[in-house]
Scaffold this motif. Structure first.
Motif, PDB file in Angstrom:
ATOM      1  N   VAL A 202     -78.084  40.063  -5.200  1.00  0.00           N
ATOM      2  CA  VAL A 202     -77.181  39.577  -5.891  1.00  0.00           C
ATOM      3  C   VAL A 202     -76.386  40.858  -6.965  1.00  0.00           C
ATOM      4  O   VAL A 202     -77.390  41.296  -7.772  1.00  0.00           O
ATOM      5  CB  VAL A 202     -78.010  38.316  -6.788  1.00  0.00           C
ATOM      6  N   GLY A 203     -75.549  41.007  -6.747  1.00  0.00           N
ATOM      7  CA  GLY A 203     -74.930  42.092  -7.677  1.00  0.00           C
ATOM      8  C   GLY A 203     -75.632  43.482  -7.694  1.00  0.00           C
ATOM      9  O   GLY A 203     -76.007  43.988  -8.759  1.00  0.00           O
ATOM     10  N   GLY A 204     -75.916  43.848  -6.563  1.00  0.00           N
ATOM     11  CA  GLY A 204     -76.936  45.247  -6.452  1.00  0.00           C
ATOM     12  C   GLY A 204     -78.530  45.016  -6.742  1.00  0.00           C
ATOM     13  O   GLY A 204     -79.052  46.078  -6.596  1.00  0.00           O
ATOM     14  N   ALA A 205     -79.026  43.692  -7.225  1.00  0.00           N
ATOM     15  CA  ALA A 205     -80.168  43.876  -7.414  1.00  0.00           C
ATOM     16  C   ALA A 205     -80.967  42.727  -6.243  1.00  0.00           C
ATOM     17  O   ALA A 205     -80.169  41.750  -6.038  1.00  0.00           O
ATOM     18  CB  ALA A 205     -80.493  43.268  -8.922  1.00  0.00           C
ATOM     19  N   GLU A 206     -82.095  43.103  -5.799  1.00  0.00           N
ATOM     20  CA  GLU A 206     -82.658  41.969  -5.080  1.00  0.00           C
ATOM     21  C   GLU A 206     -83.637  41.315  -5.574  1.00  0.00           C
ATOM     22  O   GLU A 206     -84.310  41.656  -6.432  1.00  0.00           O
ATOM     23  CB  GLU A 206     -83.525  43.125  -3.965  1.00  0.00           C
ATOM     24  N   LYS A 207     -83.708  39.864  -5.203  1.00  0.00           N
ATOM     25  CA  LYS A 207     -84.547  38.952  -5.669  1.00  0.00           C
ATOM     26  C   LYS A 207     -84.622  38.131  -4.597  1.00  0.00           C
ATOM     27  O   LYS A 207     -84.047  37.966  -3.575  1.00  0.00           O
ATOM     28  CB  LYS A 207     -83.877  38.157  -6.948  1.00  0.00           C
ATOM     29  N   SER A 208     -85.854  37.063  -4.894  1.00  0.00           N
ATOM     30  CA  SER A 208     -86.250  36.296  -3.848  1.00  0.00           C
ATOM     31  C   SER A 208     -85.084  34.959  -3.799  1.00  0.00           C
ATOM     32  O   SER A 208     -84.679  34.844  -4.875  1.00  0.00           O
ATOM     33  CB  SER A 208     -87.700  35.825  -4.394  1.00  0.00           C
ATOM     34  N   VAL A 209     -85.026  34.569  -2.585  1.00  0.00           N
ATOM     35  CA  VAL A 209     -84.202  33.556  -2.554  1.00  0.00           C
ATOM     36  C   VAL A 209     -84.540  32.290  -3.157  1.00  0.00           C
ATOM     37  O   VAL A 209     -83.704  31.675  -4.015  1.00  0.00           O
ATOM     38  CB  VAL A 209     -83.859  33.146  -1.016  1.00  0.00           C
ATOM     39  N   PRO A 210     -86.028  32.013  -3.323  1.00  0.00           N
ATOM     40  CA  PRO A 210     -86.375  30.627  -4.112  1.00  0.00           C
ATOM     41  C   PRO A 210     -85.917  30.905  -5.403  1.00  0.00           C
ATOM     42  O   PRO A 210     -85.508  29.898  -6.227  1.00  0.00           O
ATOM     43  CB  PRO A 210     -87.678  30.608  -3.901  1.00  0.00           C
ATOM     44  N   ALA A 211     -86.202  32.130  -6.134  1.00  0.00           N
ATOM     45  CA  ALA A 211     -85.670  32.345  -7.471  1.00  0.00           C
ATOM     46  C   ALA A 211     -84.189  32.456  -7.556  1.00  0.00           C
ATOM     47  O   ALA A 211     -83.781  31.681  -8.777  1.00  0.00           O
ATOM     48  CB  ALA A 211     -86.101  33.895  -7.869  1.00  0.00           C
ATOM     49  N   ALA A 212     -83.435  32.847  -6.834  1.00  0.00           N
ATOM     50  CA  ALA A 212     -81.851  32.949  -6.952  1.00  0.00           C
ATOM     51  C   ALA A 212     -81.415  31.458  -6.855  1.00  0.00           C
ATOM     52  O   ALA A 212     -80.439  31.175  -7.544  1.00  0.00           O
ATOM     53  CB  ALA A 212     -81.536  33.566  -5.731  1.00  0.00           C
ATOM     54  N   ILE A 213     -81.961  30.515  -6.002  1.00  0.00           N
ATOM     55  CA  ILE A 213     -81.414  29.125  -5.894  1.00  0.00           C
ATOM     56  C   ILE A 213     -82.006  28.378  -6.996  1.00  0.00           C
ATOM     57  O   ILE A 213     -81.637  27.336  -7.433  1.00  0.00           O
ATOM     58  CB  ILE A 213     -81.665  28.770  -4.429  1.00  0.00           C
ATOM     59  N   ASN A 214     -83.490  28.556  -7.304  1.00  0.00           N
ATOM     60  CA  ASN A 214     -84.010  27.764  -8.466  1.00  0.00           C
ATOM     61  C   ASN A 214     -83.984  26.337  -8.169  1.00  0.00           C
ATOM     62  O   ASN A 214     -83.549  25.486  -9.104  1.00  0.00           O
ATOM     63  CB  ASN A 214     -83.344  28.359  -9.718  1.00  0.00           C
ATOM     64  N   ASP A 215     -84.180  25.865  -6.889  1.00  0.00           N
ATOM     65  CA  ASP A 215     -84.386  24.405  -6.585  1.00  0.00           C
ATOM     66  C   ASP A 215     -85.013  24.170  -5.455  1.00  0.00           C
ATOM     67  O   ASP A 215     -84.778  24.130  -4.286  1.00  0.00           O
ATOM     68  CB  ASP A 215     -82.881  23.911  -6.301  1.00  0.00           C
TER      69      ASP A 215
END
Length: 331
Positions: A202-215
């Motif tokens: 997301v915007g050049g930074a990698e994060k976990s999908v559960p953290a990105a969705i937060n649901d």
């Protein structure tokens, strides 16, 4: 240019093959420098339709297409092939029980396994697309004892592609920005689409999908249900089953197996060694990495209580299907 390789597609006059054949012959699967000689297998009543498909392949004027063999004889179709797309299967008709479907398909995949055993190369890579794909792959392998078990796989890549696109849409990123979503188990409504280890850019930074969705509720219910039932939703809308997306997934699966998956995990139905507490000797979908024509199950992932329940559920269904199929083999 390399020497042409021989590739067989069964159910070659059908809908999925209609999209798949172009992808194989255009270089999307085996690479832009690998000519292919296509073997097209279908049943005798479909030979007229298949003739039209052969004409169209000629009319595509594809530089990588070295030749085409249309046939209704399995031993002609499987001779010297390095890759087999087993697309043709008995479709489920209205009022048909699952065991009836299994019985019809056991006969088809037993015959094809025997033909592969007899005439295919011993390093042939077999992808079963025709449903019930996992159990069909198991039966095919059983009747081809001279070919290594790990050379028989079932397609769950369509489910993975569906899951990946759902997550990308939810987060609002291009689909290629999501990776390592997993499909566990059977290619059926018990499959477990698992986003817990997936990552997103997301915007050049990698994060976990559960953290990105937060649901968490979405990831355990709506997401899982949408992927599990997507095939039925396509049928309801199109009045026919998934063909374009199934062909693309078959291409993806075989390309990654032949050319390598790089740093991404891919979902493949493979013969289980009992990893993650799954039943042994069923064809179970795992996250794998591929390199040098070999697949390897990704190990060391944490399985939550929710995931454990889902894995056990789909494993139980696969064990039951296997038993039903083996009972039919005895008849």
């Amino acid at each position: 240019m390399a020497e042409p390789i021989r590739v067989v597609v069964t159910g070659a006059a059908g809908q999925i093959a209609y999209s798949l054949l172009y992808q194989i012959a255009s270089g999307a699967v085996f690479g832009p420098n690998q000519p292919v000689y296509l073997h097209l297998l279908d049943i005798a009543p479909m030979m007229g339709v298949l003739e039209g498909v052969v004409m169209e392949l000629a009319d595509c004027a594809l530089p990588l297409l070295a030749g085409v063999l249309p046939t209704a004889k399995p031993e002609e179709a499987f001779k010297d092939v390095v890759a087999a797309f087993l697309v043709g299967a008995m479709p489920r008709k209205e009022g048909m029980e699952r065991k009836d479907l299994l019985a019809a398909n056991v006969r088809i995949f037993k015959e094809q396994g025997q033909a592969l055993d007899k005439v295919a190369r011993k390093d042939v890579k077999v992808l079963v697309v025709g449903n019930p794909a996992n159990t069909n792959a198991l039966i095919c392998s059983k009747y081809a004892p001279s070919i290594p078990k790990e050379n028989f796989t079932a397609m769950t890549r369509l489910d993975q592609n569906r899951a990946q696109s759902q997550l990308a849409a939810k987060i609002g990123v291009p689909v290629q920005n999501v990776k390592n979503v997993i499909i566990w188990g059977n290619h059926s409504s018990t499959q477990f689409p698992d986003a817990s280890n997936a990552v997103v850019n997301v915007g050049g930074a990698e994060k976990s999908v559960p953290a990105a969705i937060n649901d968490d509720a979405y990831l355990k219910s709506a997401f899982v249900n949408t992927v599990q039932k997507r095939g039925a939703a396509v049928i309801a809308a199109r009045k026919m089953s998934s063909a374009l997306s199934a062909a693309k997934a078959a291409s993806d699966h075989m390309r990654d197996w032949f050319l390598g998956s790089g740093d991404r995990w891919v979902s493949m139905g493979v013969v289980s060694d009992g990893s993650y507490g799954t039943p042994r000797d069923v064809v179970f979908s795992f996250p794998v990495t591929t390199a040098n024509g070999k697949w390897k199950i990704v190990q060391g992932l944490t399985i939550s209580d929710f995931a454990r329940q889902m894995l056990d559920n789909t494993g139980k269904e696969l064990s039951e299907e296997k038993q039903e199929a083996l009972d039919v083999c005895k008849d």
